[in-house]
Design a protein around this motif. Structure first.
Motif, PDB file in Angstrom:
ATOM      1  N   VAL A   1       0.855  -1.183   0.000  1.00  0.00           N
ATOM      2  CA  VAL A   1       0.000   0.000   0.000  1.00  0.00           C
ATOM      3  C   VAL A   1       0.891   1.233   0.000  1.00  0.00           C
ATOM      4  N   ILE A   2       0.380   2.339  -0.482  1.00  0.00           N
ATOM      5  CA  ILE A   2       1.128   3.601  -0.429  1.00  0.00           C
ATOM      6  C   ILE A   2       1.022   4.178   0.967  1.00  0.00           C
TER       7      ILE A   2
ATOM      8  N   GLU B   1       1.010   3.784  -7.131  1.00  0.00           N
ATOM      9  CA  GLU B   1       0.332   2.526  -7.429  1.00  0.00           C
ATOM     10  C   GLU B   1       1.149   1.686  -8.400  1.00  0.00           C
ATOM     11  N   GLN B   2       1.821   2.337  -9.341  1.00  0.00           N
ATOM     12  CA  GLN B   2       2.602   1.609 -10.325  1.00  0.00           C
ATOM     13  C   GLN B   2       3.727   0.810  -9.660  1.00  0.00           C
ATOM     14  N   GLN B   3       4.391   1.407  -8.663  1.00  0.00           N
ATOM     15  CA  GLN B   3       5.434   0.684  -7.945  1.00  0.00           C
ATOM     16  C   GLN B   3       4.865  -0.550  -7.249  1.00  0.00           C
ATOM     17  N   GLY B   4       3.717  -0.386  -6.633  1.00  0.00           N
ATOM     18  CA  GLY B   4       3.108  -1.497  -5.921  1.00  0.00           C
ATOM     19  C   GLY B   4       2.675  -2.624  -6.840  1.00  0.00           C
TER      20      GLY B   4
ATOM     21  N   THR C   1     -10.940   1.706  -8.562  1.00  0.00           N
ATOM     22  CA  THR C   1     -10.920   2.333  -9.881  1.00  0.00           C
ATOM     23  C   THR C   1      -9.496   2.613 -10.335  1.00  0.00           C
ATOM     24  N   LEU C   2      -8.613   3.038  -9.425  1.00  0.00           N
ATOM     25  CA  LEU C   2      -7.222   3.284  -9.784  1.00  0.00           C
ATOM     26  C   LEU C   2      -6.527   1.982 -10.156  1.00  0.00           C
ATOM     27  N   LEU C   3      -6.802   0.921  -9.398  1.00  0.00           N
ATOM     28  CA  LEU C   3      -6.204  -0.375  -9.703  1.00  0.00           C
ATOM     29  C   LEU C   3      -6.656  -0.868 -11.071  1.00  0.00           C
TER      30      LEU C   3
END
Length: 288
Positions: A155-156, A181-184, A201-203
């Motif tokens: 998680v961020i 989110e991209q790193q995760g 929605t972001l995922l």
């Protein structure tokens, strides 16, 4: 869907004004913007549908379009049009960009909460979108581990999602080293973690840009509260605090709720092509 979303936004205008008191003093009101003929808007580059770059490197998304529509509205009855200047924001920088006066508002997937207003000294606009916390995970054994709370989930750090995760997972099974989110999601692909948590929605946006096979290889797992309901998030613009900026907050809220172009932009990006997963989250969050 459209009617329900309009009702949520319209009813929130009066409600938000009562629960979110002003906190700090910055005179970044509509009068200031009109006087300088320029509006500064913070916008993300890593939030699909909200703010990103297309293949040509140009900004695209809801926040870009809504910023130009807001400038057009501010330009009404003015001799010269209000210009828009974008400033790239991040999960970490968005608060200071507003409180320092670098931008007049920040548009992105910003979860509205009174606690955040208190902590960062800002105001939120009325919500323009509703989603909920989910975990992106591989299907099969890892999916079972995530569901059982026996997996390492990323998680961020310092986000509302991290707070949601801490209420449902043991702290030793939460990895919060990620900045985006991209790193995760990359860590998920590399097998460093079993799932990555963020707003659903972001995922979904990241999964689509990375061509994930959501039918075969990956899935979304909704995290629920003790009452069985998901951790819902209403997104709002981040606005300067302070009593002298209350008129700016009202102006933005009225624009979001009543401006026809703003409503068309919302439908284009956030309503008409809503995925089955996003629709499910919206319905769960708006049911009585």
């Amino acid at each position: 869907m459209n009617k329900k979303l309009k009702i949520i936004i319209a009813s929130s205008l009066a409600f938000l004004g009562t629960i979110f008191p002003a906190k700090i003093s910055h005179a970044q009101t509509e009068e200031t913007i009109i006087r300088r003929e320029l509006i500064f808007v913070g916008i993300r580059e890593d939030a699909y549908w909200f703010g990103s770059r297309n293949e040509d490197g140009k900004r695209t998304g809801y926040c870009r379009d809504i910023a130009y529509a807001l400038a057009e509205r501010l330009s009404a009855n003015q001799l010269d049009p209000i210009r828009v200047r974008f400033v790239t924001s991040t999960v970490q920088s968005r608060w200071d960009m507003v409180t320092s006066g670098r931008v007049d508002l920040e548009c992105g997937p910003n979860t509205i909460s009174a606690e955040r207003e208190e902590k960062y000294g800002v105001n939120f606009s009325a919500p323009f979108f509703i989603t909920a916390t989910q975990v992106l995970a591989q299907r099969g054994r890892k999916e079972e581990d995530v569901n059982a709370g026996n997996a390492m989930v990323g998680v961020i750090r310092n986000t509302s999602t991290e707070m949601d995760l801490k209420s449902t997972y043991p702290e030793e099974q939460i990895e919060n080293k990620f900045l985006t989110e991209q790193q995760g999601v990359k860590a998920l692909l590399d097998g460093e973690i079993s799932g990555f948590a963020s707003d659903g929605t972001l995922l979904l946006g990241i999964a689509e840009t990375m061509n994930f096979d959501m039918e075969k290889d990956y899935t979304f797992i909704t995290i629920n509260q003790e009452n069985g309901r998901p951790f819902c998030a209403g997104y709002g613009f981040i606005l300067p605090g302070g009593e002298e900026n209350s008129s700016w907050q009202r102006y933005v809220n009225d624009f979001l709720a009543n401006n026809k172009k703003a409503q068309r932009i919302q439908r284009k990006w956030l309503v008409d092509d809503l995925s089955e997963n996003s629709q499910m989250l919206y319905d769960a969050c708006t049911q009585e």
